[in-house]
Design a protein around this motif. Structure first.
Motif, PDB file in Angstrom:
ATOM      1  N   ALA A  87       8.149  -6.312  -7.289  1.00  0.00           N
ATOM      2  CA  ALA A  87       8.049  -4.920  -6.846  1.00  0.00           C
ATOM      3  C   ALA A  87       7.770  -3.996  -8.033  1.00  0.00           C
ATOM      4  N   TYR A  88       8.471  -4.214  -9.158  1.00  0.00           N
ATOM      5  CA  TYR A  88       8.231  -3.356 -10.321  1.00  0.00           C
ATOM      6  C   TYR A  88       6.830  -3.577 -10.881  1.00  0.00           C
ATOM      7  N   TRP A  89       6.363  -4.825 -10.806  1.00  0.00           N
ATOM      8  CA  TRP A  89       4.989  -5.100 -11.252  1.00  0.00           C
ATOM      9  C   TRP A  89       4.008  -4.311 -10.393  1.00  0.00           C
ATOM     10  N   ILE A  90       4.236  -4.314  -9.082  1.00  0.00           N
ATOM     11  CA  ILE A  90       3.349  -3.591  -8.165  1.00  0.00           C
ATOM     12  C   ILE A  90       3.428  -2.085  -8.448  1.00  0.00           C
ATOM     13  N   LEU A  91       4.650  -1.581  -8.687  1.00  0.00           N
ATOM     14  CA  LEU A  91       4.813  -0.155  -8.982  1.00  0.00           C
ATOM     15  C   LEU A  91       4.080   0.228 -10.266  1.00  0.00           C
ATOM     16  N   ASN A  92       4.105  -0.665 -11.262  1.00  0.00           N
ATOM     17  CA  ASN A  92       3.467  -0.344 -12.542  1.00  0.00           C
ATOM     18  C   ASN A  92       1.974  -0.651 -12.557  1.00  0.00           C
TER      19      ASN A  92
ATOM     20  N   ILE B 219      10.405   1.655  -1.738  1.00  0.00           N
ATOM     21  CA  ILE B 219      10.628   0.548  -2.672  1.00  0.00           C
ATOM     22  C   ILE B 219      11.566  -0.474  -2.023  1.00  0.00           C
ATOM     23  N   GLN B 220      12.616   0.014  -1.354  1.00  0.00           N
ATOM     24  CA  GLN B 220      13.532  -0.893  -0.671  1.00  0.00           C
ATOM     25  C   GLN B 220      12.791  -1.690   0.406  1.00  0.00           C
ATOM     26  N   LYS B 221      11.874  -1.021   1.113  1.00  0.00           N
ATOM     27  CA  LYS B 221      11.095  -1.682   2.164  1.00  0.00           C
ATOM     28  C   LYS B 221      10.232  -2.789   1.561  1.00  0.00           C
ATOM     29  N   LEU B 222       9.586  -2.483   0.435  1.00  0.00           N
ATOM     30  CA  LEU B 222       8.750  -3.486  -0.236  1.00  0.00           C
ATOM     31  C   LEU B 222       9.604  -4.683  -0.665  1.00  0.00           C
TER      32      LEU B 222
ATOM     33  N   ALA C 243       0.845  -1.212   0.000  1.00  0.00           N
ATOM     34  CA  ALA C 243       0.000   0.000   0.000  1.00  0.00           C
ATOM     35  C   ALA C 243       0.873   1.253   0.000  1.00  0.00           C
ATOM     36  N   GLU C 244       2.004   1.189   0.747  1.00  0.00           N
ATOM     37  CA  GLU C 244       2.826   2.390   0.886  1.00  0.00           C
ATOM     38  C   GLU C 244       3.469   2.814  -0.436  1.00  0.00           C
ATOM     39  N   VAL C 245       3.982   1.852  -1.212  1.00  0.00           N
ATOM     40  CA  VAL C 245       4.592   2.288  -2.479  1.00  0.00           C
ATOM     41  C   VAL C 245       3.544   2.920  -3.392  1.00  0.00           C
TER      42      VAL C 245
END
Lengths: 198, 198
Positions: free
Chosen positions: B29-34, B7-10, A48-50
């Motif tokens: 992580a990149y999938w979640i970011l996108n 992002i580092q935390k994720l 959720a945070e990102v």
């Protein structure tokens, strides 16, 4: 199948992740079920945070939590050399080399006539604006060494060279620690063409 | 390394998941970011939801959202045949066979002197209470066909048989669709010992 609908829901969501099939999703779901509440909630909240805090840097389009990313905001970076990459994910590997201390510009993709991605779909106009406004002396084209990346690099080189700015490209050649015997012929050919005087 | 601490935390949280190394965590992580916000939040909330709603069935110790799991709460299950498994995760594969319509009892592990897991660490006393109180005519021991599972099955068989309840064990033998040529000798030996009259 599962005696709790919320477990099935979790499995469905985990299976959307890249590279995660039903078996991996199941393993992850059971791990989450067995984990203590705090551990599971840290994962839930990190996701959720990102989404809440990460957006694109207003200058270079890298991921950022503030208006500028940490690299653009840093006073320690050399603003005269700019490295152009396709995606934000290309920046961490370059940073890990500790060889580059300049700034970045993220295109948000690469030119691809096959997928209908043209210059207007990338942050190329923004790049040209930066080249006009910032004291940039060299542009390193660090797009991927594949068809789309090479096409994009060639296109950008044609645009930027007339501005009198030095344009360079990442070297292609044998991977360090690799075996000549197992190198593909295109890479080996490139490493012969780009041979260095000792 | 990453221009956004969140992002580092994720990445750190994703790497805790079983079978997920740094590269897979990065891809996820990149999938979640996108991903669009709604998709990412469904994953985040599905994780939180299982931790909030899933606990153990008060009768059989399967995962449940209510006091009883869906299987124990169902009126369509045959209460006279009880299948004993090590973990809740062993129930979905048995359900998928559509061959078993009885009820379950989850031990919460298997006997393992090596790991210091004895009878008191498993839901064995609860099982004996159920056998005394419920109209159970057959107990199917469906612990895993490994050392711990076999030890647990042998221990339970000794406990249950004196009650005059029929005790059965999952058959061992060649996997259906498997090759005799590639079967391990223990499995092939077991399938010879357990040969069926046609």
């Amino acid at each position: 199948m599962y005696s709790a609908p919320s477990i099935q829901k979790l499995l469905d969501e985990l299976e959307r992740l890249p590279g995660i099939g039903p078996k991996s999703a199941q393993r992850m779901a059971y791990w989450i079920l067995n984990a203590d509440r705090a551990t599971a909630m840290r994962l839930s909240e990190a996701i959720a945070e990102v989404k809440d805090t990460v957006h694109f840097c207003s200058r270079c389009f890298n991921y950022a939590e503030d208006d500028l990313c940490e690299i653009c905001a840093s006073s320690k970076r050399d603003a005269s050399i700019l490295c152009v990459v396709s995606e934000p994910r290309d920046i961490p590997p370059i940073e890990r080399t500790a060889v580059f201390s300049g700034v970045y510009h993220v295109l948000g993709g690469a030119l691809s006539p096959m997928e209908g991605i043209g210059p207007d779909d990338l942050h190329i106009a923004d790049l040209m604006k930066r080249l006009a406004a910032e004291p940039i002396e060299e542009v390193v084209l660090a797009t991927n060494p594949n068809v789309e990346g090479e096409t994009t690099a060639a296109y950008l080189a044609r645009l930027i060279k007339p501005l009198g700015i030095k344009v360079t490209r990442l070297a292609s050649g044998l991977p360090v620690g690799g075996d000549l015997e197992f190198a593909d012929e295109v890479t080996l050919g490139r490493s012969l063409e780009n041979r260095q005087v000792l």
